[in-house]
Design an enzyme around this catalytic site. Structure first.
Site, mmCIF file in Angstrom:
data_model
loop_
_atom_site.group_PDB
_atom_site.id
_atom_site.type_symbol
_atom_site.label_atom_id
_atom_site.label_comp_id
_atom_site.label_asym_id
_atom_site.label_seq_id
_atom_site.Cartn_x
_atom_site.Cartn_y
_atom_site.Cartn_z
ATOM 1 N N GLY A 7 0.814 -1.211 0.000
ATOM 2 C CA GLY A 7 0.000 0.000 0.000
ATOM 3 C C GLY A 7 0.847 1.260 0.000
ATOM 4 O O GLY A 7 0.398 2.325 0.427
ATOM 5 N N ILE A 12 -0.877 7.347 3.415
ATOM 6 C CA ILE A 12 0.122 7.169 4.462
ATOM 7 C C ILE A 12 1.326 6.403 3.926
ATOM 8 O O ILE A 12 2.477 6.752 4.208
ATOM 9 C CB ILE A 12 -0.497 6.452 5.673
ATOM 10 C CG1 ILE A 12 -1.598 7.315 6.295
ATOM 11 C CG2 ILE A 12 0.572 6.129 6.718
ATOM 12 C CD1 ILE A 12 -2.382 6.624 7.404
ATOM 13 N N ALA A 76 -1.214 -1.725 3.344
ATOM 14 C CA ALA A 76 -2.297 -1.954 2.382
ATOM 15 C C ALA A 76 -3.598 -2.306 3.093
ATOM 16 O O ALA A 76 -3.643 -3.224 3.912
ATOM 17 C CB ALA A 76 -1.906 -3.071 1.422
ATOM 18 N N ALA A 77 -4.667 -1.565 2.762
ATOM 19 C CA ALA A 77 -5.978 -1.829 3.339
ATOM 20 C C ALA A 77 -7.013 -0.921 2.703
ATOM 21 O O ALA A 77 -6.689 0.167 2.223
ATOM 22 C CB ALA A 77 -5.979 -1.605 4.856
ATOM 23 N N SER A 120 -5.305 0.651 13.700
ATOM 24 C CA SER A 120 -6.133 1.844 13.854
ATOM 25 C C SER A 120 -6.735 1.908 15.250
ATOM 26 O O SER A 120 -6.985 0.879 15.899
ATOM 27 C CB SER A 120 -7.257 1.828 12.818
ATOM 28 O OG SER A 120 -8.196 2.854 13.064
ATOM 29 N N TYR A 180 -14.859 -2.161 9.115
ATOM 30 C CA TYR A 180 -13.450 -1.783 9.001
ATOM 31 C C TYR A 180 -12.703 -2.094 10.294
ATOM 32 O O TYR A 180 -11.607 -2.672 10.284
ATOM 33 C CB TYR A 180 -13.344 -0.299 8.666
ATOM 34 C CG TYR A 180 -11.940 0.258 8.736
ATOM 35 C CD1 TYR A 180 -10.935 -0.234 7.913
ATOM 36 C CD2 TYR A 180 -11.622 1.281 9.625
ATOM 37 C CE1 TYR A 180 -9.647 0.277 7.978
ATOM 38 C CE2 TYR A 180 -10.341 1.793 9.691
ATOM 39 C CZ TYR A 180 -9.362 1.290 8.873
ATOM 40 O OH TYR A 180 -8.072 1.792 8.941
ATOM 41 N N LYS A 184 -9.403 -4.588 10.952
ATOM 42 C CA LYS A 184 -8.116 -4.136 11.505
ATOM 43 C C LYS A 184 -7.718 -4.983 12.711
ATOM 44 O O LYS A 184 -6.539 -5.342 12.866
ATOM 45 C CB LYS A 184 -8.187 -2.659 11.900
ATOM 46 C CG LYS A 184 -8.425 -1.693 10.752
ATOM 47 C CD LYS A 184 -7.511 -1.944 9.561
ATOM 48 C CE LYS A 184 -6.068 -1.557 9.828
ATOM 49 N NZ LYS A 184 -5.229 -1.736 8.597
ATOM 50 N N ARG A 249 -11.330 13.443 19.522
ATOM 51 C CA ARG A 249 -10.441 12.588 18.745
ATOM 52 C C ARG A 249 -9.004 13.068 18.951
ATOM 53 O O ARG A 249 -8.755 14.086 19.585
ATOM 54 C CB ARG A 249 -10.793 12.645 17.251
ATOM 55 C CG ARG A 249 -12.178 12.162 16.879
ATOM 56 C CD ARG A 249 -12.321 10.666 17.057
ATOM 57 N NE ARG A 249 -13.596 10.178 16.532
ATOM 58 C CZ ARG A 249 -14.699 10.042 17.248
ATOM 59 N NH1 ARG A 249 -14.707 10.401 18.541
ATOM 60 N NH2 ARG A 249 -15.807 9.568 16.710
#
Length: 354
Positions: A7, A12, A76-77, A120, A180, A184, A249
């Protein structure tokens, strides 16, 4: 070292590749260049990196990718909440199957070395909370009736009182609350299982918090909130802030994230393994971020708080930076106002029009 960055053409991943090249490492990038994130090979990709345009889910691709490498940086994702639950098979395929094929290829060549995974903060679900009467508590998912009525703060599950949000350490219980997030966490579990069965593998899961910065994807349902707000401002529209804008956050600049990856890959201390929060260490509200971005764009309209919500979102989640600082040696350098001033004028990346 010769380092595989999966990725590595992504938002990123490309910053990580640049940071590694600046440290005189050899970099091989393997990227599927999905149209949801790319319009072909992105501009600005470091020419010194070896670029392989291929899908890691293919076993032959995975075997070729790991040939001759000394370290792996697995970025990669598929990211974000996507459009709806119809994305579930794509998320599982790219994130879980892609990781499984990578690990099978590493096992076949008896790989040893650092294996750094981009994880994440979503694996935590809701953040950490304390009740004045019951101490640390884990609130359940927020009720739809409460959200529709504008009651956004999760109550104490024992007494219903208001809770105090606190920073989340890496030892916190894991509670993924969307597709998602589930993928992860599964990636972390797969990497951990692989390392347990293969001596010499040093597994690291970097739990990114809300990453933003130059070359962030734009105009896609998979983009981050900062990118969505930036696109609104460029159209002359006010950023639409969900809930009441007070959800907390941790916004971390992509250059800091890249540095965390470099530290994890180059570490000689065997304590650098397991999970690390990658965050600024200074929690801010989504409303704060929107206002900082709007203030950095001349004539930009002030954000509008909508009261809308998404069922998969959590109320507060922000990180404890202590373990990353003490063990990994990582401290973020870019604070929100300076980062948003740069982000307001930085180039963004558009997806393919398909």
């Amino acid at each position: 070292m010769r380092i595989l960055v999966t990725g590595g053409a992504g938002f990123i991943g490309a910053h990580v590749a640049e940071a590694l090249l600046a440290r005189d490492h050899d970099v091989r990038i393997v990227d599927a260049l999905l149209p949801s994130a790319h319009d072909g090979v992105p501009p600005g990709l470091p020419a010194a990196a070896e670029l392989v345009h291929a899908d890691l889910r293919d076993a032959e691709v995975a075997r070729a990718a790991v040939a001759g490498i000394d370290a792996v940086c697995h970025q990669a994702a598929m990211v974000g909440l996507g459009t709806d639950f119809g994305d579930v098979a794509d998320y599982v395929s790219h994130n879980d199957l892609g990781t499984a094929q990578l690990l099978r290829a590493l096992a076949a060549r008896d790989f040893s070395g650092p294996l750094v995974l981009a994880s994440s903060m979503v694996v935590y679900g809701e953040g950490r909370y304390a009740c004045a009467e019951h101490g640390d508590v884990a609130p359940g998912p927020r009720a739809i009736d409460d959200l529709q009525a504008g009651r956004f703060e999760p109550p104490c599950p024992a007494c219903g009182r208001a809770l105090e949000a606190r920073s989340v350490p890496e030892t916190a219980p894991l509670d993924p609350r969307n597709v998602y997030a589930a993928t992860k966490l599964h990636q972390e579990q797969l990497v951990t299982a692989f390392a347990r069965e293969h001596d010499g593998v040093r597994p690291v899961a970097l739990r990114y918090h809300n990453v933003y910065g130059p070359r962030m994807p734009r105009d896609t349902p998979y983009a981050g909130v900062a990118s969505i707000f930036r696109s609104s401002l460029e159209r002359g529209e006010a950023p639409r802030v969900f809930e009441d804008g007070a959800q907390m956050r941790d916004f971390v600049h992509v250059a800091d994230v890249a540095q965390a990856n470099v530290l994890a890959l180059e570490a000689e201390d065997d304590r650098v393994r397991g999970a690390f929060n990658v965050a600024s260490g200074t929690p801010r509200s989504v409303g704060d971020m929107a206002r900082a971005l709007a203030a950095a764009i001349p004539g930009g309209p002030a954000p509008v708080v909508t009261g809308d919500f998404r069922r998969g979102d959590v109320r507060h989640v922000f990180a404890s930076p202590d373990r990353a600082r003490e063990v990994l040696g990582f401290t973020a350098q870019t604070m929100l106002e300076a980062g948003m001033a740069e982000f307001a004028v930085a180039p963004l990346r558009a997806p393919a029009r398909i």
